[in-house]
Write an enzyme that holds these catalytic residues in place. Sequence first.
Site, PDB file in Angstrom:
ATOM      1  N   GLU A 461      21.531  -7.758  21.803  1.00  0.00           N
ATOM      2  CA  GLU A 461      20.171  -8.290  21.708  1.00  0.00           C
ATOM      3  C   GLU A 461      19.132  -7.189  21.594  1.00  0.00           C
ATOM      4  O   GLU A 461      17.975  -7.440  21.280  1.00  0.00           O
ATOM      5  CB  GLU A 461      19.855  -9.181  22.910  1.00  0.00           C
ATOM      6  CG  GLU A 461      19.843  -8.472  24.264  1.00  0.00           C
ATOM      7  CD  GLU A 461      21.205  -8.485  24.930  1.00  0.00           C
ATOM      8  OE1 GLU A 461      21.268  -8.217  26.132  1.00  0.00           O
ATOM      9  OE2 GLU A 461      22.206  -8.755  24.249  1.00  0.00           O
ATOM     10  N   ASP A 503      -4.946   6.265  -7.008  1.00  0.00           N
ATOM     11  CA  ASP A 503      -6.263   6.478  -7.594  1.00  0.00           C
ATOM     12  C   ASP A 503      -6.600   7.964  -7.526  1.00  0.00           C
ATOM     13  O   ASP A 503      -5.956   8.728  -6.803  1.00  0.00           O
ATOM     14  CB  ASP A 503      -7.334   5.683  -6.839  1.00  0.00           C
ATOM     15  CG  ASP A 503      -7.301   4.213  -7.192  1.00  0.00           C
ATOM     16  OD1 ASP A 503      -6.840   3.890  -8.297  1.00  0.00           O
ATOM     17  OD2 ASP A 503      -7.721   3.387  -6.361  1.00  0.00           O
ATOM     18  N   THR A 752      -6.355   6.047 -13.054  1.00  0.00           N
ATOM     19  CA  THR A 752      -7.782   6.263 -12.835  1.00  0.00           C
ATOM     20  C   THR A 752      -8.612   5.648 -13.947  1.00  0.00           C
ATOM     21  O   THR A 752      -8.111   5.416 -15.053  1.00  0.00           O
ATOM     22  CB  THR A 752      -8.084   7.778 -12.717  1.00  0.00           C
ATOM     23  OG1 THR A 752      -9.473   7.967 -12.533  1.00  0.00           O
ATOM     24  CG2 THR A 752      -7.640   8.506 -13.982  1.00  0.00           C
ATOM     25  N   ARG A 801      -8.598   5.838 -18.069  1.00  0.00           N
ATOM     26  CA  ARG A 801      -9.414   4.722 -18.548  1.00  0.00           C
ATOM     27  C   ARG A 801      -8.653   3.400 -18.406  1.00  0.00           C
ATOM     28  O   ARG A 801      -8.622   2.578 -19.300  1.00  0.00           O
ATOM     29  CB  ARG A 801      -9.826   4.940 -20.005  1.00  0.00           C
ATOM     30  CG  ARG A 801     -10.918   5.968 -20.214  1.00  0.00           C
ATOM     31  CD  ARG A 801     -12.235   5.498 -19.640  1.00  0.00           C
ATOM     32  NE  ARG A 801     -13.310   6.456 -19.886  1.00  0.00           N
ATOM     33  CZ  ARG A 801     -14.165   6.858 -18.975  1.00  0.00           C
ATOM     34  NH1 ARG A 801     -14.059   6.411 -17.732  1.00  0.00           N
ATOM     35  NH2 ARG A 801     -15.130   7.706 -19.266  1.00  0.00           N
TER      36      ARG A 801
END
Length: 1180
Positions: A461, A503, A752, A801
């Site tokens: 357990e 990013d 980005t 872009r």
Amino acid sequence: MAFTFAEEEVLSPPEHSESISGTSTLKPSTTRLTTESFLDGETLRSRSGSFNSSVNTVVRSRAGSDLPVYDGIHPSEALSPDRQYEQDFQIEDNKFAFSPGQLNKMLNPKSLAAFKALGGLPGLEKGLQTNMVAGLSVDEKQVHGRVTFDQATTPSSKGPANLTYSTSISSGSPFEDRIRVFGQNRLPARKTNGFLKLFWQAYNDKIIILLTIAAIVSLSLGIYETVSDGSGVDWIEGVAICVAILIVTTVTAANDWQKERQFSKLNKRNNDRSVKTIRSGKSCMISIFDVTVGDILHLEPGDAIPADGVLISGHGVKCDESSATGESDQMKKMSGHEVWQRLLDGTATSKLDPFLISGSKVLEGVGTYLVTSVGPYSTYGRILLSLQESDDPTPLQAKLGKLANWIGWLGAGAATVLFLALLVRFLVHLPNNSASPAAKGQEFVDILIVAVTVIVVAIPEGLPLAVTLALAFATTRMVKENNLVRVLRACETMGNATVICSDKTGTLTQNKMTVVAGTWGSDGSFHQLEEGHPASMHISGFLKNCSAAVKDLVVKSIALNSTAFEEEKDGCKQFLGSKTEVALLQLAKDYFGMDVAVERASAETVQFIPFDSSRKCMGIVYREPSMGYRLLVKGASELMLASCSAIIADTEKTGVHISQLSSERRRKVHAAIGSYANQSLRTIGMAYRDFPCWPPPNAQTLEDDPSMVRFEDILGDMTWIGVVGIQDPLRPEVPAAIQKCRAAGVQVKMVTGDNIATATAIATSCGIKTPDGLVMEGCHFRQLSDADMDEVVPRLQVLARSSPDDKRILVEKLKRIGETVAVTGDGTNDGPALRAADVGFSMGIAGTEVAKEASSIILLDDNFKSIVTAIAWGRAVNDAVSKFLQFQVTVNITAVILTFVSALSSNENESVLTAVQLLWVNLIMDTFAALALATDAPTEKILDRKPVSKNASLFTITMWKMILGQAVYQLAITFMLYFAGARLFGFDLSDAHQQRELDTIVFNTFVWMQIFNGFNNRRLDNKLNIFEGIFQNYWFLSINAIMVGGQIMIIFVGGDAFQVTPLTGLQWGVCILCAICCLPWAVVLRIVPDRHFAVVFNGVVKCINLILWPFQKSLEMTVYPVQRFTSRLRKKEQTKLYTFSDEEASVSVSMSMNLESPPAPENAVVRPPTAVPPITITPS
């Protein structure tokens, strides 16, 4: 400062009605509702009770009256309390005109009738003693004035001007009366289970209960024997088992209690965030928990609405209310002032919607709104209160739970075989047994206790507990290292991540943006770089020669077309908002002398176009007295330049001189943009366009708001103002972090919105871009075929872009080819990509609330290094579970086999390890080992190996080598001591004391082997240093100290309870020597090559499968047909039941239709039934 009403409007006491409880109940006066109070038009409120209804029902009138009523709801009845919320209408000493219940009637469901009854925005402003322009006063504590319902809702020629500032400061805590009446913007904490309840849940295990029954029977028989014989200590074992059960259950409950406390703390921090409000006329950031009724809050795209309210003003505000109402459509919002005017004019329809529902998200537009309900009184608050539940198990917990059940069944099978074998032998010897009936009964109970104890030991357990403890420990430490885990499963998954889509801005860079270069028009360029350039090139020198008109145009382009704002903090003013906008505002303030408050106050805004990551720009239209109307746009420089046909020709001449944007001039501007991008500068372009009237005659207006124009229709024939280069330095720790990712087998891809030159320059400098890597723009990426994408995606390193949809496509493609993907996102439109990824990281500083809600982990510092930290902690969690698994399975195999063999070999049906001793072993291997092995922090070397596959087994070959090797060693030592110990130590086993000494030696050696084997299990690989980082893990050292101290105490003072006796120094030496040899034995096992062990191991497994194959097939042939037959019978019964129910229902419906429905006229149009959308809840 506090808001008070002008002296000529003395506030009289409120109208009261006596309630049953003796408290005063505020109610609207029905005498003032005249003909003008009735609402005309379409229905305002659906009878269905849903939050929104798209059904336009006809106006119905009451009998004998021509007064229009909306779906039967008269304004005087719109504020009637619902039965379950009557207490919300009864507030003692309410100094405000409205109760929380009355305010909630506007939004639950949405009701323009209630909005009308409350007096619209003017009535709400007066009744809540606030100001729609200046907001609440920061100095408000207790409210001195009192407003009645009639005073607030009676139309007055005086508007908000009735509210004036008072310099008196009352005593008490901030907003004391508001919080007392309307509550705080926080939900009551979910009721966690108390310790006693957790104790009861831990005890409610079938095996523990069975063992308790056996212990009680043993105790009863022992007491009987002691009383009948006049002496003896047979009752001690029963008491010891009960005490052991109590200790095990208490420790399990304590662990669960600690776990709930830790996650409760994490959830509190997870729910907290800052929102932008207006107080004392100034914008400021406050905690969501500090929002109160009467506050004026700002709205921006990506915001999650923190409280119910009514829109005061806004530009194109659209909300996603699906999480609160089930409405999947975007809900267009209209200003409360305009809705109120339409109500007064009699032109209101059910489609008018000024209401903002807590829990919904702002998709488009900006604005301000008045808070009317917070916390448990708000719409979303009531929903969440009904849905507060505990966390679901993580995938690893579920997988380990299944494994624990499987091991438990094996243990139960072994225990059953042992019980039957001992029972048969007991029954065979029963005729020759001359003991008393009580002694015989005790012997049988002992057999049962041994068998049940084997099950207790065999059931692991502690496996799910180990995951829980590892996650609790990891998530708590991760918060300190700037990772706020929202979804527990992400912590496990992150350890096996193979790709990170990151990013650039703020994650790889510092997000400390400064405008360092720029070009205005066709000839004016400047810089703020290092000294050494001619003075004319510096911005200060450039501005000396720049005309006032151009300066004004630049200032307005920066000040008006921005959502950032200025706030005073610690005695100085600073800009808050998007770092890009803050950099531009700082430039305008430092060098152009801009006062942002003055600029915005003096401009008349007509339309605002918020930033959209798909079009990568934002705009604003304002009234320009000399020209008519002017559109200002800023955004991605190449896209802005592509929309321009003219350019400012000369910045030094008086006025703004423009000329055609020729190919040569366009090429020069492109060259300037490329030059900035190659220097790793972020480029922002600005442009404008003038219109003689608004809306323009050739532009298409929005269907739901004729004053708003489609942005795509006016984004063209622009005049180029200029471009600025914004420097955002690379974080110094990022290159090293990316190298660590490479060493850990994790690819990093930059996704980005910057142009390809800037993205490539930064990717190269931080180490993401390699010579063989691909760089691509989003517009080309999304056009690739599936075959081309399969070829490109593995080598793609920079996607420039890119739109949020490009990011989502990339994530989904990576997952399809078998990668475990982590992705970062900060914008509203990043939500799909964050949800599509295996682990979504949102930005804690720059991220929108929608992005945070869609993510699994929030980066509190927006730093890429924190992602690497999350990988390390994820691997530490998985390693902790594997360490504990390796440890526990070893103990399971050893303890079960030892108990089984020793019990069968004993003439008295007794195991060498008694029930109490086995419970102590169970406590060591479940709770203590879980605490010790689940709390190892990640080391630097944890990232030096490749990630584990999603479908990898819980056990590796190395783990099986250690498990089986250690089990063989431990069994060899214990069997040697058990069977040959008498000869080794010269014991006479006919002497009960010497027999107990030998049993004590076996028990002591067995426990010490588990303690030393815990050190072996700190490593999962074949490296030899098992003490690495041990002094940084105080939990491991403390738990081992407790186990060592406990074992020493048991041997010296355990006595009859544990059936042990104190040992001599020599005996202690033998025990420790035999146990500690498991450490060098582990070195031998690690030296054995895994590939050689794998050959033997796989061969044995195949042989076992071959032997078990006939049994498996026979089981399938006998059991499975029976299961299929019973399932078919069950399905047939259910089908009959459903068919009967459907027939019965159809008969009753047809009868009711015949009885109640009048005959339809000929040629009548039969309308389909209206479908009311269900209310669906999306938990955060």
